[in-house]
Design a protein around this motif. Structure first.
Motif, PDB file in Angstrom:
ATOM      1  N   ILE A 284       0.838  -1.194   0.000  1.00 46.70           N
ATOM      2  CA  ILE A 284       0.000   0.000   0.000  1.00 46.70           C
ATOM      3  C   ILE A 284       0.870   1.240   0.000  1.00 46.70           C
ATOM      4  CG2 ILE A 284      -1.862  -1.134   1.250  1.00 46.70           C
ATOM      5  CD1 ILE A 284      -0.846   0.333   3.765  1.00 46.70           C
ATOM      6  N   GLY A 285       0.297   2.350  -0.457  1.00 50.85           N
ATOM      7  CA  GLY A 285       1.010   3.617  -0.400  1.00 50.85           C
ATOM      8  C   GLY A 285       1.005   4.158   1.017  1.00 50.85           C
TER       9      GLY A 285
ATOM     10  N   THR B 170      10.066   6.701  -1.586  1.00 48.77           N
ATOM     11  CA  THR B 170       9.604   5.316  -1.532  1.00 48.77           C
ATOM     12  C   THR B 170       9.175   4.831  -2.924  1.00 48.77           C
ATOM     13  OG1 THR B 170       7.410   6.117  -0.870  1.00 48.77           O
ATOM     14  CG2 THR B 170       8.901   5.433   0.876  1.00 48.77           C
ATOM     15  N   SER B 171       8.549   5.713  -3.705  1.00 43.88           N
ATOM     16  CA  SER B 171       8.130   5.338  -5.053  1.00 43.88           C
ATOM     17  C   SER B 171       9.332   5.129  -5.965  1.00 43.88           C
ATOM     18  CB  SER B 171       7.220   6.419  -5.657  1.00 43.88           C
ATOM     19  OG  SER B 171       5.994   6.492  -4.982  1.00 43.88           O
TER      20      SER B 171
ATOM     21  N   ASN C  50       8.656  -4.945 -15.256  1.00 40.66           N
ATOM     22  CA  ASN C  50       7.232  -4.832 -14.951  1.00 40.66           C
ATOM     23  C   ASN C  50       6.616  -3.492 -15.332  1.00 40.66           C
ATOM     24  OD1 ASN C  50       7.247  -7.383 -13.872  1.00 40.66           O
ATOM     25  ND2 ASN C  50       7.461  -6.712 -11.753  1.00 40.66           N
ATOM     26  N   ILE C  51       7.406  -2.579 -15.887  1.00 42.53           N
ATOM     27  CA  ILE C  51       6.875  -1.246 -16.194  1.00 42.53           C
ATOM     28  C   ILE C  51       6.661  -1.097 -17.698  1.00 42.53           C
ATOM     29  CG2 ILE C  51       7.228   1.245 -16.021  1.00 42.53           C
ATOM     30  CD1 ILE C  51       8.962   0.770 -13.596  1.00 42.53           C
TER      31      ILE C  51
ATOM     32  N   PHE D   4       3.706  -0.115 -13.296  1.00 43.76           N
ATOM     33  CA  PHE D   4       3.421   1.199 -13.866  1.00 43.76           C
ATOM     34  C   PHE D   4       2.965   2.168 -12.774  1.00 43.76           C
ATOM     35  CE2 PHE D   4       0.609   4.246 -16.068  1.00 43.76           C
ATOM     36  CZ  PHE D   4       1.512   4.738 -17.002  1.00 43.76           C
ATOM     37  N   SER D   5       2.172   1.663 -11.837  1.00 42.81           N
ATOM     38  CA  SER D   5       1.694   2.491 -10.734  1.00 42.81           C
ATOM     39  C   SER D   5       2.850   3.002  -9.877  1.00 42.81           C
ATOM     40  CB  SER D   5       0.719   1.688  -9.866  1.00 42.81           C
ATOM     41  OG  SER D   5       0.370   2.404  -8.711  1.00 42.81           O
ATOM     42  N   SER D   6       3.869   2.174  -9.667  1.00 50.15           N
ATOM     43  CA  SER D   6       5.010   2.606  -8.860  1.00 50.15           C
ATOM     44  C   SER D   6       5.753   3.755  -9.530  1.00 50.15           C
ATOM     45  CB  SER D   6       5.962   1.430  -8.618  1.00 50.15           C
ATOM     46  OG  SER D   6       6.623   1.052  -9.816  1.00 50.15           O
ATOM     47  N   ALA D   7       5.861   3.684 -10.856  1.00 55.09           N
ATOM     48  CA  ALA D   7       6.553   4.745 -11.589  1.00 55.09           C
ATOM     49  C   ALA D   7       5.717   6.015 -11.637  1.00 55.09           C
ATOM     50  CB  ALA D   7       6.882   4.275 -13.005  1.00 55.09           C
ATOM     51  N   THR D   8       4.404   5.880 -11.847  1.00 56.50           N
ATOM     52  CA  THR D   8       3.548   7.066 -11.890  1.00 56.50           C
ATOM     53  C   THR D   8       3.397   7.688 -10.509  1.00 56.50           C
ATOM     54  OG1 THR D   8       1.591   5.650 -11.684  1.00 56.50           O
ATOM     55  CG2 THR D   8       2.229   6.323 -13.902  1.00 56.50           C
ATOM     56  N   GLY D   9       3.495   6.837  -9.463  1.00 58.05           N
ATOM     57  CA  GLY D   9       3.444   7.370  -8.099  1.00 58.05           C
ATOM     58  C   GLY D   9       4.562   8.367  -7.867  1.00 58.05           C
TER      59      GLY D   9
END
Length: 266
Positions: free
Chosen positions: A27-28, A66-67, A79-80, A183-188
């Motif tokens: 989780i964020g 963290t992101s 994975n991105i 992708f979510s980790s990079a956009t975060g």
């Protein structure tokens, strides 16, 4: 000076918990950091006119590091899906900057209640996660741009990285879960960076901010959180392989719901 030390110590403890839970449950940190800071600041004797703004802005600034760490790990694993950045990156940056810029127009009390409702909704999503097994073609570029801008706007206003919104949408749209998370980790990282800039600009000329603030970002809290969260996140990742993560997610979801309802009623 005593208040600054109190905030720092509390945030060192908070960072330990945030990092571990982020690694354990994926989780964020914003869903933990924001409500925690809303209690820590008054506890330390720091009374300001914009406590929710400070909590959200500080949360976004903490998410940057963290992101970045998470995105690097996902990139190494392939994975991105970088091709998605072309239609979505402009919307992500625009939405996050706008969020920080318009935050000053929302009263601290209203922003707190909006965040409280959002926390309850995210608790429901965590307890009953959306899953899609259907493979289909992703939407067109205009839709991806519009969706990314809306998600970044909400994430920026709520002080989160946006993964709780982006991952369900991308998996529903047909993207594999591991790529959606990557992708979510990079956009975060992009949302947090852009949102942080927006909150610095929005709070630059605001009076009644505590000593140690840059715009709406409170540095003593930020440093305390980051120092330990980066250390405990790998421990959470390791524990995730042996602990009953689905059960823990549901327990944590109940905790989030209680926090959200309490913020709503306070």
């Amino acid at each position: 000076m005593e208040s600054l030390i109190t905030v720092f110590i509390c945030c060192v403890v908070l960072g330990s918990f945030v990092g571990f839970m982020a690694g354990l449950l994926g989780i964020g940190g914003g869903l933990i950091i924001v409500p925690a800071l809303l209690y820590i600041l008054p506890f330390a004797g720091i009374e300001v006119a914009y406590p929710t703004h400070i909590a959200i802005a500080t949360s976004l600034a903490a998410i940057i590091l963290t992101s970045a760490s998470s995105a690097r790990a996902h990139h190494k694993r392939g994975n991105i899906p970088w091709e998605l950045f072309k239609p979505m990156l402009p919307g992500i940056i625009l939405g996050a900057i706008v969020a920080g810029s318009i935050s000053e127009l929302i009263s601290a009390e209203d922003l707190k209640r909006i965040f409280a409702v959002f926390v309850v909704l995210m608790a429901i999503q965590m307890a009953f996660p959306f899953k899609s097994e259907v493979e289909k073609e992703l939407p067109g570029k205009p839709v991806l741009f519009a969706v990314s801008m809306c998600i970044a706007l909400i994430a920026g206003l709520m002080g989160i990285g946006g993964g709780v919104l982006l991952v369900p949408y991308l998996t529903w749209s047909g993207l594999q879960m591991r790529k959606a998370v990557g992708f979510s980790s990079a956009t975060g990282l992009m949302i947090a960076s852009s949102g942080t800039i927006g909150y610095i600009i929005a709070g630059w000329d605001v009076t009644d901010l505590p000593t140690g603030a840059i715009g709406f970002i409170y540095l003593p809290a930020l440093v305390g959180i980051v120092v330990t969260s980066m250390l405990t996140a790998p421990l959470g990742v390791k524990a995730a392989s042996t602990w009953p993560t689905p059960v823990l997610k549901k327990i944590f979801a109940v905790l989030l719901a209680v926090i959200g309802l309490k913020l709503m009623l306070s």
